[in-house]
Scaffold this active site. Sequence first.
Site, short mmCIF file in Angstrom:
data_model
loop_
_atom_site.label_atom_id
_atom_site.label_comp_id
_atom_site.label_asym_id
_atom_site.label_seq_id
_atom_site.Cartn_x
_atom_site.Cartn_y
_atom_site.Cartn_z
N ASN A 207 0.84 -1.20 0.00
CA ASN A 207 0.00 0.00 0.00
C ASN A 207 0.88 1.24 0.00
O ASN A 207 2.10 1.15 0.01
CB ASN A 207 -0.97 -0.02 1.18
CG ASN A 207 -0.25 -0.05 2.51
OD1 ASN A 207 0.52 0.85 2.83
ND2 ASN A 207 -0.49 -1.11 3.28
N LYS A 286 9.27 -17.28 -9.23
CA LYS A 286 8.53 -16.23 -9.92
C LYS A 286 7.42 -16.84 -10.78
O LYS A 286 7.66 -17.82 -11.49
CB LYS A 286 9.52 -15.44 -10.79
CG LYS A 286 8.89 -14.26 -11.49
CD LYS A 286 9.91 -13.54 -12.36
CE LYS A 286 9.20 -12.51 -13.23
NZ LYS A 286 10.06 -11.95 -14.25
N PRO A 306 -3.72 -11.53 10.62
CA PRO A 306 -4.15 -11.27 12.01
C PRO A 306 -4.27 -9.77 12.22
O PRO A 306 -3.54 -8.99 11.61
CB PRO A 306 -3.00 -11.85 12.84
CG PRO A 306 -1.84 -11.92 11.92
CD PRO A 306 -2.39 -12.12 10.55
N ASP A 307 -5.19 -9.35 13.05
CA ASP A 307 -5.30 -7.93 13.42
C ASP A 307 -4.41 -7.73 14.64
O ASP A 307 -4.78 -8.09 15.77
CB ASP A 307 -6.76 -7.59 13.72
CG ASP A 307 -6.95 -6.09 13.89
OD1 ASP A 307 -6.06 -5.45 14.49
OD2 ASP A 307 -7.98 -5.57 13.42
N PHE A 324 -4.70 3.66 14.94
CA PHE A 324 -4.93 4.64 13.87
C PHE A 324 -6.04 4.11 12.97
O PHE A 324 -6.25 2.90 12.88
CB PHE A 324 -3.66 4.84 13.02
CG PHE A 324 -2.73 5.86 13.59
CD1 PHE A 324 -2.02 5.60 14.74
CD2 PHE A 324 -2.56 7.08 12.95
CE1 PHE A 324 -1.16 6.55 15.27
CE2 PHE A 324 -1.69 8.03 13.47
CZ PHE A 324 -0.99 7.77 14.63
N LYS A 338 -14.60 1.44 15.20
CA LYS A 338 -13.29 0.76 15.20
C LYS A 338 -12.65 0.77 16.58
O LYS A 338 -12.08 -0.22 17.03
CB LYS A 338 -12.36 1.45 14.19
CG LYS A 338 -11.13 0.67 13.87
CD LYS A 338 -10.47 1.12 12.59
CE LYS A 338 -11.27 0.66 11.38
NZ LYS A 338 -10.71 1.15 10.12
N LYS A 342 -11.66 -2.64 18.37
CA LYS A 342 -10.25 -2.97 18.62
C LYS A 342 -9.90 -2.86 20.09
O LYS A 342 -8.85 -3.33 20.51
CB LYS A 342 -9.36 -2.05 17.80
CG LYS A 342 -9.67 -2.07 16.31
CD LYS A 342 -8.46 -2.38 15.49
CE LYS A 342 -8.83 -2.39 14.02
NZ LYS A 342 -7.76 -2.93 13.19
#
Length: 402
Positions: A207, A286, A306-307, A324, A338, A342
């Site tokens: 990301n 590859k 996993p969180d 965050f 959230k 969490k």
Amino acid sequence: MHQRRILVAVTGGIAAYKIPEVVRVFRRADQVVRCIMTSAATEFVTPLVLQTLTGEPVRTALLDPAEEGEIDHIDLADWAELLVVAPATANSLAKLAHGLADDLVSAVALATRAPVLVAPAMNVNMWNHPATRANLETLIERGVRIVGPGEGELACGWLGAGRMSEPAEIAAAAELLLASKSLADEVVLVTAGGTREPVDAVRFLGNRSSGKMGFAVAGEAARRGARVVLVAGPSAVETPPGVERVNVESALEMRDAVRSVWSEATVAIMAAAVADFRPAQALDRKIRKEDLAPDAGLTLELVRNPDILAEISKDRGSRIVVGFAAESHDVIDSAIRKLERKGCDLLVANDVSREASGFDSDTNAVIFVWPGGEIEELPTLPKTDVAAQLVDRVEKLREARR
Ligand code: C5P
């Protein structure tokens, strides 16, 4: 940082020619600077240069009646809030380590109660010599801070370790030593950057996180005296001074690194953009399009990661845990949900759809979301200022627990 008194002790190496710049960096930050020099140092840079830049007389001799009359060496040692020895030659390190006091610099270093920062600079073989190694170990054990040296081309013609750190690095290390130590008893774990989830031997899913926000938080906590362990996904951002960095790539590696410091951590600030999914299988070769039918597409099966934040929140005991949330819509409502899901003490939400906010930006517009639904909306600020505000909130949480 308010105005502080910095005593810069210059010893006799070629890197002394960079000290006027070190002094200027301190002066630009509005510090009061005085310089003292060994007589060898005066061969490389003149007292007049340093006197002009500091606006203060420069002392060079221990037993000079005129110099001692102006401010004696003990008063100088007491005056300093920080002593910076730069460049620190092999000889001056040896004197400091052994407590000699046969010239002005070593006598002041022995007499001062201020923190001491040294910026070594010497030939690579002198740096690697067991005598220098032992002297450094003695100094480090005694609480002296070392900045550098860097590696590279040395003035003596050799290549290797021994280059004095750049003036900005020396100033950053000095600032760290002078800052208030409000987090001195804390071990702060910070995650930062994005993760890379391996697809095959050469590809990954990633990301756009730059790591800037988390690195700023880590730097701020270190400035306030915490021991900081920064678990970082791949990031081009430089490690802030005083921060221990653990590099990881994937979410699973990040979880392992977080777990391995968990028992020591007292605060966790989870700023990383962790991939929620990873390829079910990472091929160790590859994937070649030639191995597929000419028009065939490719389907990747993803499984959940996993969180990490949710996992550690469950097991947090008396730790303070901050999460965050990067959101592109419904920012506040989803942040509140959230936070509950969490189970953290504070959630920092940011709207990544706004300009000058979120991924890769140097600024960020965040909203602090507290359990119970209280909201604090901050204006768009540099990420370093957001970090300072966030660490202020962590200090408040700590106070409230006491
Ligand atoms: O669920 P979401 O990714 O939006 O949550 C963001 C928060 O959770 C961040 O603090 C992030 O570091 C953390 N997180 C995590 N492990 C994951 C996903 C997110 O620690 N697998």
